[in-house]
Design an enzyme around this catalytic site. Sequence first.
Site, mmCIF file in Angstrom:
data_model
loop_
_atom_site.group_PDB
_atom_site.id
_atom_site.type_symbol
_atom_site.label_atom_id
_atom_site.label_comp_id
_atom_site.label_asym_id
_atom_site.label_seq_id
_atom_site.Cartn_x
_atom_site.Cartn_y
_atom_site.Cartn_z
ATOM 1 N N GLN A 2 0.797 -1.228 0.000
ATOM 2 C CA GLN A 2 0.000 0.000 0.000
ATOM 3 C C GLN A 2 0.832 1.282 0.000
ATOM 4 O OE1 GLN A 2 -3.877 0.526 0.770
ATOM 5 N NE2 GLN A 2 -3.036 2.263 -0.330
ATOM 6 N N HIS A 4 -0.400 0.529 -8.899
ATOM 7 C CA HIS A 4 -0.993 1.835 -8.612
ATOM 8 C C HIS A 4 0.050 2.869 -9.043
ATOM 9 C CE1 HIS A 4 -3.968 -0.301 -6.299
ATOM 10 N NE2 HIS A 4 -4.508 0.814 -5.806
ATOM 11 N N ASP A 25 -12.887 0.578 -7.911
ATOM 12 C CA ASP A 25 -11.877 0.878 -6.894
ATOM 13 C C ASP A 25 -12.458 0.634 -5.509
ATOM 14 O OD1 ASP A 25 -9.432 1.536 -5.856
ATOM 15 O OD2 ASP A 25 -9.480 3.646 -6.398
#
Length: 423
Positions: A150, A208, A307
Site C-alpha cells: 500500500q 498503482h 476501486d
Amino acid sequence: MIIKDALLREKEGLWNIVIENGEITEITKEFLPQNGVEVVDAKGNLVIPPFIEPHTHLDYALTAGDPSWNISGTLSEGLDICKKRREKLSKHEIKERTRTALKWLIANGVQYVRTHTNISDQQLVGLQAMLEIKEEFANFLELQIVAFPQQGIYTDSVMLSRLEEALKEGADIVGGAPHFEFTREDSVKSVKKIFELSQKYNCMIDIHCDETDDDHSRALEVVASEAYHMGIGHLVTASHTTAFGSYNNAYAFKLLDLAEKSRINFIANPLVNINLQGRYDSYPIRRGITRVKELLAVGINVCFGHDDLLDPIYPLGTGNMLQVLLMGVHVCHLTGYEQMRRSLDLITYNSAITLQIEDKYGIEVGNPANLIILQATGDYDALRRQSPVLYSIRFGKVIAENNMLQATLHLGNQAEKTSFSFN
C-alpha cells in the site's frame, strides 16, 4: 438451457442461444424445440458477456465509518483510518465483509474481479482471507488477487520480503505504489523490482501508478519503458495514472507514444479519482483522471474500475459497474454518440484484455456460457437508463436474477403500469 429472443450487440434481430454442458453451442434465429430444456426468455433485451470489476480493494470494503468517518474526504485521511483498523483485522471479519461485497457485485452482473490486497500486516491476514474467498466463490466468479504494498516497497524495511512471500503464498499478480516511495530513485527502483518479481514468479503486473496530482510523479514512463524493452506489455497494467492528466502536453504526448509502443493496459477509476484528486487545488479544480480519450484514440487498451467500495477512502458505491461507466463517460468527455454506443466495452471486453481472459470471454459458440441479460436495447440505452441486470448466468446456470424495473403511474382515476423507459 436456451436463452430465447436475445438482442445481441452489432447483430440485427432477435437470437436464440443454446447452452449445453456450460458452453455456448449454437446461436441461431431458428425456432428451437424446448422439450424439457430450461428456457430463459430475454424478451428482446440485450445479452452481453458479464461485467468485470478490474480494480477494487475487497479487504477494505464495507468499512466506512469504522472506526471513524473520513471528514475531509481526502486519501491521506482515508489511509490513516485504514491503518487504525489494522488492530482489529481478522481473517473472519475480512471474509464476512468480502462475502457481502461479492454478493453485491454478483447481483450487479459481475463475474470477474481483480482485487488489490494490502500486505502491510505481518501475518498477511488479508491475503489469506482472499485466498480462501477465491476458492469459496469459484463457482460464481473468477477472482484475481494482487499483492499490494500500500505505501510502496522501500518505505518499510520488511515490505520487499513480504511482497515476495505473498507471491509464494498464492497471489496472482504483483502490485506496487511507486509514487509513495520516498525518492524518485526509490520509485524507479521499485518499478524495476516489480518487473523482476513478475519474471521470477511468472505473474502479471498491476501497479498503482502516479495516483497523485503531482505532475512530477512520473513512474508511468518507467513502467512503460520496462514493459516495452521486456516485451510483456500485455501482462502489465498501470492503474489510476491520474498525474497523466496534469502533465504538460509536450511531455504527455511523448509519453503517449511510449505507452502505445509498450502495449500496456490502463485502468481508470472514475468514481474514486474524481472524488480524491484536486483536493489541494484552488479553482479551477482538476478532474483528477487519466487521459482516457487520448489513450483510446491511439488504440491503447483502457478499462474502468470501481476501486473502493463503501470504505474510508470512498464512502459510497453499490458495486454497480454502470455507475462507474456513467461517471467515466462524463469526466472523460466520452459523450459523443459513437463513444456511448460502444461504451460497454470499457467495463467488459477491454477489461477482459486487461485480465488476460479474452480467449474465453464473449457471446460466441465454443465459449463458456457466462453472460448477463440487461433491460436495455444497446450500450447507449443501458448507460442512459442505468439498466438493471435481469439475469446473470455462469456456465449455463442462473446465479443472479433481478426484477425488471417498472413504474406504476397514478394519473387521475386510473393506474397505469408501464416500463420505466422515459423514451
